[in-house]
Design a protein around this motif. Structure first.
Motif, PDB file in Angstrom:
ATOM      1  N   LEU A 148       0.965  -1.465  -0.060  1.00  0.00           N
ATOM      2  CA  LEU A 148      -0.003   0.092  -0.148  1.00  0.00           C
ATOM      3  C   LEU A 148       0.956   1.223  -0.066  1.00  0.00           C
ATOM      4  O   LEU A 148       1.810   1.510   0.701  1.00  0.00           O
ATOM      5  CB  LEU A 148      -0.948  -0.018   1.237  1.00  0.00           C
ATOM      6  CG  LEU A 148      -1.904   1.068   1.424  1.00  0.00           C
ATOM      7  CD1 LEU A 148      -2.704   1.335   0.155  1.00  0.00           C
ATOM      8  CD2 LEU A 148      -2.537   1.196   2.760  1.00  0.00           C
ATOM      9  N   ALA A 149       0.729   2.194  -1.035  1.00  0.00           N
ATOM     10  CA  ALA A 149       1.143   3.585  -0.919  1.00  0.00           C
ATOM     11  C   ALA A 149       2.711   3.469  -1.456  1.00  0.00           C
ATOM     12  O   ALA A 149       3.210   4.496  -1.183  1.00  0.00           O
ATOM     13  CB  ALA A 149       1.141   4.292   0.453  1.00  0.00           C
ATOM     14  N   ARG A 150       2.986   2.589  -2.058  1.00  0.00           N
ATOM     15  CA  ARG A 150       4.257   2.540  -2.761  1.00  0.00           C
ATOM     16  C   ARG A 150       4.331   1.404  -3.889  1.00  0.00           C
ATOM     17  O   ARG A 150       3.643   0.648  -3.847  1.00  0.00           O
ATOM     18  CB  ARG A 150       5.631   2.458  -1.955  1.00  0.00           C
ATOM     19  CG  ARG A 150       5.351   1.539  -0.920  1.00  0.00           C
ATOM     20  CD  ARG A 150       6.780   0.555  -0.273  1.00  0.00           C
ATOM     21  NE  ARG A 150       6.947  -0.534  -1.283  1.00  0.00           N
ATOM     22  CZ  ARG A 150       7.906  -1.283  -1.221  1.00  0.00           C
ATOM     23  NH1 ARG A 150       8.918  -1.160  -0.172  1.00  0.00           N
ATOM     24  NH2 ARG A 150       8.180  -2.358  -1.944  1.00  0.00           N
ATOM     25  N   ASP A 151       5.464   1.525  -4.701  1.00  0.00           N
ATOM     26  CA  ASP A 151       5.647   0.514  -5.574  1.00  0.00           C
ATOM     27  C   ASP A 151       6.058  -0.823  -4.962  1.00  0.00           C
ATOM     28  O   ASP A 151       6.519  -0.778  -4.209  1.00  0.00           O
ATOM     29  CB  ASP A 151       6.369   0.878  -6.963  1.00  0.00           C
ATOM     30  CG  ASP A 151       5.911   1.926  -7.679  1.00  0.00           C
ATOM     31  OD1 ASP A 151       4.898   2.117  -7.928  1.00  0.00           O
ATOM     32  OD2 ASP A 151       6.828   2.853  -8.163  1.00  0.00           O
ATOM     33  N   SER A 152       5.389  -1.932  -5.573  1.00  0.00           N
ATOM     34  CA  SER A 152       5.837  -3.368  -5.183  1.00  0.00           C
ATOM     35  C   SER A 152       7.013  -3.812  -6.004  1.00  0.00           C
ATOM     36  O   SER A 152       6.955  -3.609  -7.310  1.00  0.00           O
ATOM     37  CB  SER A 152       4.702  -4.215  -5.433  1.00  0.00           C
ATOM     38  OG  SER A 152       5.197  -5.844  -5.048  1.00  0.00           O
ATOM     39  N   GLN A 153       8.026  -4.127  -5.378  1.00  0.00           N
ATOM     40  CA  GLN A 153       9.192  -4.599  -6.140  1.00  0.00           C
ATOM     41  C   GLN A 153       9.218  -6.078  -6.091  1.00  0.00           C
ATOM     42  O   GLN A 153      10.297  -6.689  -6.063  1.00  0.00           O
ATOM     43  CB  GLN A 153      10.551  -3.717  -5.824  1.00  0.00           C
ATOM     44  CG  GLN A 153      10.337  -2.302  -6.143  1.00  0.00           C
ATOM     45  CD  GLN A 153      11.710  -1.580  -5.611  1.00  0.00           C
ATOM     46  OE1 GLN A 153      11.976  -1.786  -4.550  1.00  0.00           O
ATOM     47  NE2 GLN A 153      12.208  -0.815  -6.399  1.00  0.00           N
ATOM     48  N   ILE A 154       8.337  -6.726  -5.390  1.00  0.00           N
ATOM     49  CA  ILE A 154       8.269  -8.170  -5.122  1.00  0.00           C
ATOM     50  C   ILE A 154       7.466  -9.015  -6.121  1.00  0.00           C
ATOM     51  O   ILE A 154       6.192  -8.559  -6.232  1.00  0.00           O
ATOM     52  CB  ILE A 154       7.679  -8.264  -3.795  1.00  0.00           C
ATOM     53  CG1 ILE A 154       8.441  -7.295  -2.772  1.00  0.00           C
ATOM     54  CG2 ILE A 154       7.902  -9.959  -3.362  1.00  0.00           C
ATOM     55  CD1 ILE A 154       7.662  -7.347  -1.352  1.00  0.00           C
ATOM     56  N   GLU A 155       8.034  -9.896  -6.698  1.00  0.00           N
ATOM     57  CA  GLU A 155       7.229 -10.613  -7.630  1.00  0.00           C
ATOM     58  C   GLU A 155       5.888 -11.501  -7.235  1.00  0.00           C
ATOM     59  O   GLU A 155       6.267 -11.922  -6.385  1.00  0.00           O
ATOM     60  CB  GLU A 155       8.213 -11.525  -8.487  1.00  0.00           C
ATOM     61  CG  GLU A 155       7.541 -12.284  -9.706  1.00  0.00           C
ATOM     62  CD  GLU A 155       8.297 -13.277 -10.334  1.00  0.00           C
ATOM     63  OE1 GLU A 155       8.175 -14.157 -11.266  1.00  0.00           O
ATOM     64  OE2 GLU A 155       9.629 -13.456  -9.898  1.00  0.00           O
ATOM     65  N   GLY A 156       4.900 -11.138  -7.995  1.00  0.00           N
ATOM     66  CA  GLY A 156       3.694 -11.721  -7.324  1.00  0.00           C
ATOM     67  C   GLY A 156       2.806 -10.852  -6.254  1.00  0.00           C
ATOM     68  O   GLY A 156       1.886 -11.548  -5.787  1.00  0.00           O
ATOM     69  N   VAL A 157       3.423 -10.071  -6.049  1.00  0.00           N
ATOM     70  CA  VAL A 157       2.813  -9.131  -4.758  1.00  0.00           C
ATOM     71  C   VAL A 157       2.219  -7.763  -5.234  1.00  0.00           C
ATOM     72  O   VAL A 157       3.038  -6.888  -5.784  1.00  0.00           O
ATOM     73  CB  VAL A 157       3.933  -8.596  -3.660  1.00  0.00           C
ATOM     74  CG1 VAL A 157       3.133  -7.943  -2.517  1.00  0.00           C
ATOM     75  CG2 VAL A 157       4.261 -10.030  -3.103  1.00  0.00           C
ATOM     76  N   PRO A 158       1.055  -7.812  -5.604  1.00  0.00           N
ATOM     77  CA  PRO A 158       0.525  -6.516  -6.226  1.00  0.00           C
ATOM     78  C   PRO A 158       0.545  -5.151  -5.148  1.00  0.00           C
ATOM     79  O   PRO A 158       0.532  -5.320  -4.071  1.00  0.00           O
ATOM     80  CB  PRO A 158      -1.062  -6.882  -6.594  1.00  0.00           C
ATOM     81  CG  PRO A 158      -1.154  -7.886  -5.305  1.00  0.00           C
ATOM     82  CD  PRO A 158      -0.097  -8.693  -5.304  1.00  0.00           C
ATOM     83  N   ALA A 159       0.472  -3.982  -5.894  1.00  0.00           N
ATOM     84  CA  ALA A 159       0.421  -2.887  -5.048  1.00  0.00           C
ATOM     85  C   ALA A 159      -0.785  -1.849  -5.438  1.00  0.00           C
ATOM     86  O   ALA A 159      -1.192  -2.090  -6.501  1.00  0.00           O
ATOM     87  CB  ALA A 159       1.670  -2.073  -5.386  1.00  0.00           C
ATOM     88  N   VAL A 160      -1.401  -1.117  -4.370  1.00  0.00           N
ATOM     89  CA  VAL A 160      -1.887   0.024  -4.686  1.00  0.00           C
ATOM     90  C   VAL A 160      -1.344   1.242  -4.403  1.00  0.00           C
ATOM     91  O   VAL A 160      -1.055   1.276  -3.187  1.00  0.00           O
ATOM     92  CB  VAL A 160      -3.486  -0.355  -3.890  1.00  0.00           C
ATOM     93  CG1 VAL A 160      -4.370   0.828  -4.011  1.00  0.00           C
ATOM     94  CG2 VAL A 160      -4.085  -1.596  -4.160  1.00  0.00           C
ATOM     95  N   THR A 161      -1.189   2.036  -5.383  1.00  0.00           N
ATOM     96  CA  THR A 161      -0.318   3.191  -4.977  1.00  0.00           C
ATOM     97  C   THR A 161      -0.991   4.406  -5.821  1.00  0.00           C
ATOM     98  O   THR A 161      -1.569   4.377  -6.858  1.00  0.00           O
ATOM     99  CB  THR A 161       1.141   2.923  -5.584  1.00  0.00           C
ATOM    100  OG1 THR A 161       1.928   4.033  -5.067  1.00  0.00           O
ATOM    101  CG2 THR A 161       1.366   2.494  -6.829  1.00  0.00           C
ATOM    102  N   CYS A 162      -0.457   5.606  -5.400  1.00  0.00           N
ATOM    103  CA  CYS A 162      -0.430   6.875  -6.167  1.00  0.00           C
ATOM    104  C   CYS A 162       0.223   6.906  -7.396  1.00  0.00           C
ATOM    105  O   CYS A 162       1.209   6.155  -7.399  1.00  0.00           O
ATOM    106  CB  CYS A 162      -0.091   8.061  -5.265  1.00  0.00           C
ATOM    107  SG  CYS A 162      -0.497   9.519  -6.067  1.00  0.00           S
ATOM    108  N   ASP A 163      -0.284   7.534  -8.590  1.00  0.00           N
ATOM    109  CA  ASP A 163       0.516   7.199 -10.068  1.00  0.00           C
ATOM    110  C   ASP A 163       1.629   8.345  -9.602  1.00  0.00           C
ATOM    111  O   ASP A 163       1.604   9.421  -9.915  1.00  0.00           O
ATOM    112  CB  ASP A 163      -0.220   7.644 -10.872  1.00  0.00           C
ATOM    113  CG  ASP A 163       0.348   7.439 -12.460  1.00  0.00           C
ATOM    114  OD1 ASP A 163       1.574   7.373 -12.333  1.00  0.00           O
ATOM    115  OD2 ASP A 163      -0.612   7.372 -13.215  1.00  0.00           O
TER     116      ASP A 163
END
Length: 331
Positions: A148-163
């Protein structure tokens, strides 16, 4: 400690089966109104409440979501946590807050969360190193992770973030239109800031405008004190003629600390001598003491999406949402 009443005791008092008691406390379960009335009256007399832990063994769901936080010095975390916990509770879920620190790192926290059989894990912070988390071989049945609130750099882990790309383009366009040409950028701790991608976008968009010389320096952590210390070092080491005319800080807390230092210790004017920009739209940014130009993340929408993913209403995929540029007197 006083012994808790059991479902069997309620059943005996109401003259029904144990399973009727369970159905009476299960939302949407089929049960006759008269039977439910007897159960609720007996439960009230015995001060009985359902054992959710025992129920979780049968349903394979604990209705608990672990939230990992590692940067409590950032007060912008509190409004996010307030919104997140409110929405989770509205869905019948409980947030388990875990403080990531030098004594309890992410690996320990994930193993701990797995042992508690939480339904999901939300990574809400900055110091989540992908190489460390990827080493954990979580198998079937382990809780899904979301960022939440930053990019995911982990394969297979989705993120919800500000563009971040859209945000920094809007910020650079605004600064360029105001006539600034000597930009600078203050990151948090360098090893942690890459996942936010704000610095890289800032540098890239200035490059598109023909400005290739962007001063970049780092604060040790995300705090007002660290922001003040970082800009103090920069101003002491840089000749006044070579200083930036606008400083973008990776978040508002760094920017507020930098503004205090720029004005109070060095006697410079904001924005006449040096403009300042933040990110997050923290509450103090709008006060007359700062009037800080910043970028507001779509907090409510981001929380709504991640809760929707956790509850299964939305597909588990990375989602980026647009925020809002908030222009104030600091630029």
């Amino acid at each position: 400690m006083r012994k808790r009443a059991t479902a069997r005791e309620v059943a005996d008092a109401a003259g029904v089966s144990k399973w009727t008691v369970i159905r009476a406390f299960t939302p949407g379960a089929s049960i006759a109104e008269e039977s439910k009335r007897k159960v609720l009256e007996a439960a009230a007399a015995l001060n009985y409440t359902p054992n959710l832990l025992a129920r979780s063994l049968a349903t394979n769901s604990t209705h608990q979501v672990a939230v990992f936080v590692d940067d409590f010095a950032n007060p912008q975390k509190l409004p996010f946590l307030e919104t997140l916990t409110e929405r989770l509770q509205a869905e019948g879920l409980v947030a388990v807050l875990i403080n990531i620190n030098t004594h309890f790192d992410h690996v320990h926290a994930l193993l701990h969360a797995d042992q508690r059989q939480v339904d999901a894990v939300i990574l809400f912070g900055t110091a989540f190193r992908s190489e460390t988390l990827n080493d954990l071989q979580f198998g079937r049945g382990t809780p899904p992770m979301f960022v939440l609130a930053r990019d995911s750099q982990i394969e297979g882990v989705p993120a919800v973030t500000c563009d971040a790309e859209l945000a920094l383009r809007e910020i650079v366009d605004h600064l360029f239109e105001r006539g600034y040409r000597r930009p600078g950028f203050m990151t948090g701790a360098t090893v942690l800031s890459t996942a936010l991608r704000r610095r890289q976008h800032f540098v890239d968009f200035w490059g598109e405008k023909g400005v290739d010389d962007v001063a970049v320096f780092s604060a040790e952590k995300y705090s007002a004190e660290a922001g003040a210390e970082a800009v103090r070092g920069y101003l002491k080491e840089t000749d006044p003629a070579d200083r930036v005319d606008v400083l973008m800080c990776e978040n508002d807390i760094l920017a507020l600390g930098a503004m205090d230092e720029i004005r109070d210790r060095f006697g410079l004017r904001v924005p006449e001598d040096m403009a300042v920009v933040g990110f997050d739209n923290y509450e103090l940014c709008g006060s007359s003491a700062y009037s800080l130009t910043t970028y507001e993340q779509p907090r409510d929408e981001m929380v709504e999406v991640i809760v929707g993913i956790i509850t299964g209403r939305l597909e588990p995929e990375t989602v980026t949402l647009p925020g809002t540029l908030v222009v104030r007197n600091s630029t």
